[in-house]
Design a protein around this motif. Structure first.
Motif, PDB file in Angstrom:
ATOM      1  N   ASP A 195      12.384 107.503  65.751  1.00  0.00           N
ATOM      2  CA  ASP A 195      13.170 107.002  64.619  1.00  0.00           C
ATOM      3  C   ASP A 195      12.822 105.530  64.360  1.00  0.00           C
ATOM      4  O   ASP A 195      13.692 104.687  64.196  1.00  0.00           O
ATOM      5  N   TYR A 198      13.444 105.663  59.032  1.00  0.00           N
ATOM      6  CA  TYR A 198      14.229 106.805  58.547  1.00  0.00           C
ATOM      7  C   TYR A 198      13.658 107.191  57.189  1.00  0.00           C
ATOM      8  O   TYR A 198      13.195 106.326  56.437  1.00  0.00           O
ATOM      9  N   HIS A 429      21.853 107.123  69.539  1.00  0.00           N
ATOM     10  CA  HIS A 429      22.530 105.949  68.969  1.00  0.00           C
ATOM     11  C   HIS A 429      23.677 105.471  69.853  1.00  0.00           C
ATOM     12  O   HIS A 429      24.687 104.948  69.362  1.00  0.00           O
TER      13      HIS A 429
END
Ligand SMILES: [Fe+2]
Length: 540
Positions: A195, A198, A429
C-alpha cells in the motif's frame, strides 16, 4: 492534531537537518505548485526545473551490489513528468562519504521515456557491510545525495542489524511524519510491506494536505499514465524522499498498488471489472510500480506478471523472505467478510494465499537457511486472530486465517526447521504483537509476528483499534483479551523499528500522535524482546 498537547522540541533536530540537506526538502514540496506546461529542457539539453523532484532511492542490497534509483520528472504531476519524448543521459556516482568524496565508482545510463525516464543502476564490486553515498547528475542539475549500505558477507556474523518496516501511506489521509523520524534513524534496511500508493481518485484539495491537486487525479487509476501520476504525487513528499535517501529499501506490494482486495485474477467487484480488464490494469500497475521502486531486473514485470517473492540474507544473522500474498492467491472465502463465524471454505486444502511455487520456494528457504532470524516480509496478518466477541470465533477472510492450508504448511515448516521465525506484517493500519502457535498444539509458541501500523492511512487514529469510527477502543481491547496469543494493540500511525543481535530481537513500535498536521514528535509506544532460541514475545 491535539491542540492541548503541543509537540515537544524535536530531539532529532540535528540529524533532521542532515537529511533535509540530503533530500533538498523544500524543493520537493515546491513541485506541487508547478504547472509543468512549459518545455522542461532547452535546446542545449539543460533542464529549466529540477528533474530530481522525486528524490533518489536504493534497494535490494547484496554483499557486493545495490540498486540505485531515480526518475527524471521536472513536473511530476503532469503526464510524461514534464520530460521530452526522448532518451536523456544521466551520470551516477558512488562515494565513500556524504560529501561525495572519494569517488568509488561512476557511470552513465539513459533515462528512457518507455520507462517514465526512471533509472535503475545495478552497482557492483562494492565492499560488504559498507555504507556508501550516491548521487545522479543530468542537464545541469545534481540530485540529492542518498545513503545506502551493502549486506554483510555470507557467513559473517554482524554484531547488530537495525531495520525498520512500514506500510500503508494514503497520501490524502496524513502527512508522512513517521518517515521523517525513520530517516533520522539511518537504518541498515527499510522494508516496505505494501500500500505504497492507494488506487483511489484524489480530490481537488488533497484531503488533509489541503494542497491543490490537478484535475487528472480525480479518476481512479487504471492506465499506465494514470498510475504514473499517482506515484508522481506520492513520491513528491519530502519525508518519504528522506526515508528513501536514508537507507536501502526492500519492498513488496499489497492490494492498493492495483485495486482494493484483488486476489490473483479476481477483481474486487467482478460485476464492475472483467478479468480481462483486471489483467490489463494489473500490467499497467505493475509497470508503474517497477518504474518507481529500486528493484533489480529480476523484478521487472512481464505484462500482468511480476515476480516479487525473493530472499535477501544479511550474513548469518538474518534472512528476509519477501512474500507476495496477492498475485497467486485464491479468491477470499465467504464473501471476503471481516468476522466470519463457521466459514468452512477457509479450511479447503485447494485454497492458497502463496500459490504452489512460492510456497515450495519458501519452505525450501526455511529449510536451507543458516540465519539466526528467519523473517517473513509479509502483507496480511499471519497469526490466528479471532475478531468476534464471545464464545463464537470470527475470522477475517483477507488474511492468513482465510487460507488455513497455507497457514498450517508455513507453521509446520517453522516448527520443522526454523529456530527463530519472525513474521513482519502490514495491511492492518494498526500495531499488534502476536505469538504464533503450533498448528498441532495450540499451547505451544513457535514464532512471533509484529504487525506494523500505517504511515498515514486512517488519519490520526486512537490509542486502541476500533471499528465504525468509534474511539473507545473496544475492538482492540477485546481482541487482545480474547486471543491468548495476541499481546498488544495500538491504533496510532508510525513505523516499526527492529534491532537484531545473535542473542535477541528488540522491536519498538514508533508512533506519532497525529498526522493530519505536520511535525508530530515520535515516541516508542511499546517495546518487545524475543530471545534467540526461546520463541514468543517478552516484555523487557
Ligand atoms: Fe492499507
Amino acid at each position: 492534531m491535539d491542540v492541548e498537547n503541543p509537540p515537544s522540541p524535536d530531539p532529532n533536530a540535528h540529524s533532521r537537518r542532515r537529511f533535509l540537506q540530503r533530500t533538498g526538502g523544500a524543493t520537493a514540496l515546491a513541485v506541487l505548485g508547478a504547472s509543468g506546461q512549459a518545455a522542461a529542457v532547452d535546446e542545449h539539453g539543460r533542464f529549466k526545473a529540477d528533474p530530481f523532484s522525486l528524490g533518489v532511492a536504493s534497494g535490494d542490497p547484496l554483499p557486493d551490489s545495490v540498486i540505485l534509483w531515480t526518475r527524471l520528472a521536472p513536473s511530476p504531476l503532469t503526464r510524461g513528468g514534464g520530460m521530452p519524448d526522448k532518451r536523456v543521459p544521466v551520470q551516477w556516482t558512488v562515494a565513500e562519504s556524504e560529501d561525495m568524496t572519494p569517488v568509488v565508482q561512476t557511470g552513465n545510463v539513459f533515462a528512457d521515456p518507455a520507462h517514465a525516464h526512471s533509472v535503475h543502476v545495478n552497482v557492483q564490486n562494492l565492499d560488504p557491510n559498507t555504507e556508501y553515498y550516491y548521487q545522479f547528475r543530468t542537464g545541469g542539475y545534481r540530485s540529492p545525495v542518498g545513503r545506502t549500505k551493502t549486506a554483510p558477507e555470507v557467513g559473517a556474523t554482524p554484531e547488530e542489524f537495525r531495520f525498520g518496516f512500514a506500510s500503508c501511506q494514503a497520501w490524502y489521509d496524513g502527512f508522512y511524519t513517521p518517515y521523517k523520524h525513520m530517516a533520522a534513524d539511518e537504518l541498515d534496511l527499510i522494508v516496505h510491506l505494501g500500500d505504497y500508493i492507494y488506487e483511489y481518485g484524489i480530490g481537488p484539495n488533497g484531503g488533509v494536505r489541503d494542497t491543490a491537486v490537478p484535475q487528472a487525479y480525480r479518476s481512479e487509476p487504471t492506465t499506465l499514465d494514470r498510475y504514473r501520476l499517482q506515484y508522481g504525487l506520492y513520491k513528491s513528499d519530502a519525508d518519504l524522499q528522506a526515508a528513501h535517501a536514508s537507507a536501502p529499501w526492500l519492498v513488496t506490494r499489497d492490494d492498493h498498488e492495483v485495486d482494493n482486495n484483488w486476489a490473483g485474477d479476481v477483481p474486487q467487484d467482478p460485476d464492475k471489472q472483467t478479468v480481462e480488464e483486471l489483467l490489463k490494469r494489473r500490467a499497467a500497475a505493475f509497470k508503474a510500480y517497477y518504474e518507481h521502486m529500486p528493484f533489480r531486473l529480476e523484478q521487472k514485470p512481464d505484462g500482468p506478471d511480476q515476480k516479487l517473492y525473493r530472499n535477501y540474507t544479511f550474513g548469518d544473522l538474518v534472512e528476509f523472505n519477501v512474500l507476495d500474498t496477492r498475485l497467486y492467491r485464491s479468491d477470499q472465502a465467504c464473501g471476503d467478510a471481516f468476522t466470519v463465524d463457521a466459514c468452512q471454505k477457509r479450511f479447503k486444502e485447494n485454497r492458497t494465499i502463496l500459490g504452489d511455487r512460492q510456497q515450495a520456494w519458501l519452505v525450501n528457504n526455511l529449510e536451507a537457511s543458516n540465519a539466526t532470524w528467519d523473517v517473513l516480509a509479509n502483507q496480511v496478518p499471519f497469526a490466528k486472530m479471532d475478531f468476534l466477541r464471545g464464545a463464537a470465533d470470527g475470522y477475517r477472510m483477507d488474511q492468513w486465517d482465510g487460507y488455513v492450508a497455507d497457514q498450517v504448511a508455513v507453521k509446520n515448516a517453522f516448527e520443522a526447521s526454523v529456530n527463530n521465525p519472525v513474521v513482519v506484517t502490514g495491511d492492518f493500519h494498526s500495531n499488534w504483537a502476536n505469538d504464533i502457535k503450533s498448528a498441532q498444539n495450540e499451547s505451544k509458541t513457535i514464532g512471533t509476528e509484529f504487525i506494523g501500523t500505517s504511515i498515514s492511512s486512517g488519519g490520526d487514529g486512537s490509542e486502541f483499534s476500533d471499528i465504525n469510527g468509534n474511539k473507545e477502543g473496544v475492538f482492540g481491547k477485546h481482541v487482545v483479551k480474547e486471543n491468548e496469543n495476541v499481546k498488544y494493540n495500538n491504533n496510532r500511525r508510525g513505523y516499526t523499528r527492529c534491532t537484531l543481535t545473535p542473542d535477541e530481537w528488540v522491536t519498538e513500535f514508533q508512533v506519532v500522535d497525529y498526522v493530519t498536521e505536520p511535525g508530530a514528535p515520535v515516541r516508542t509506544d511499546k517495546r518487545f524482546v524475543v530471545e534467540a532460541g526461546t520463541p514468543g514475545l517478552q516484555e523487557p
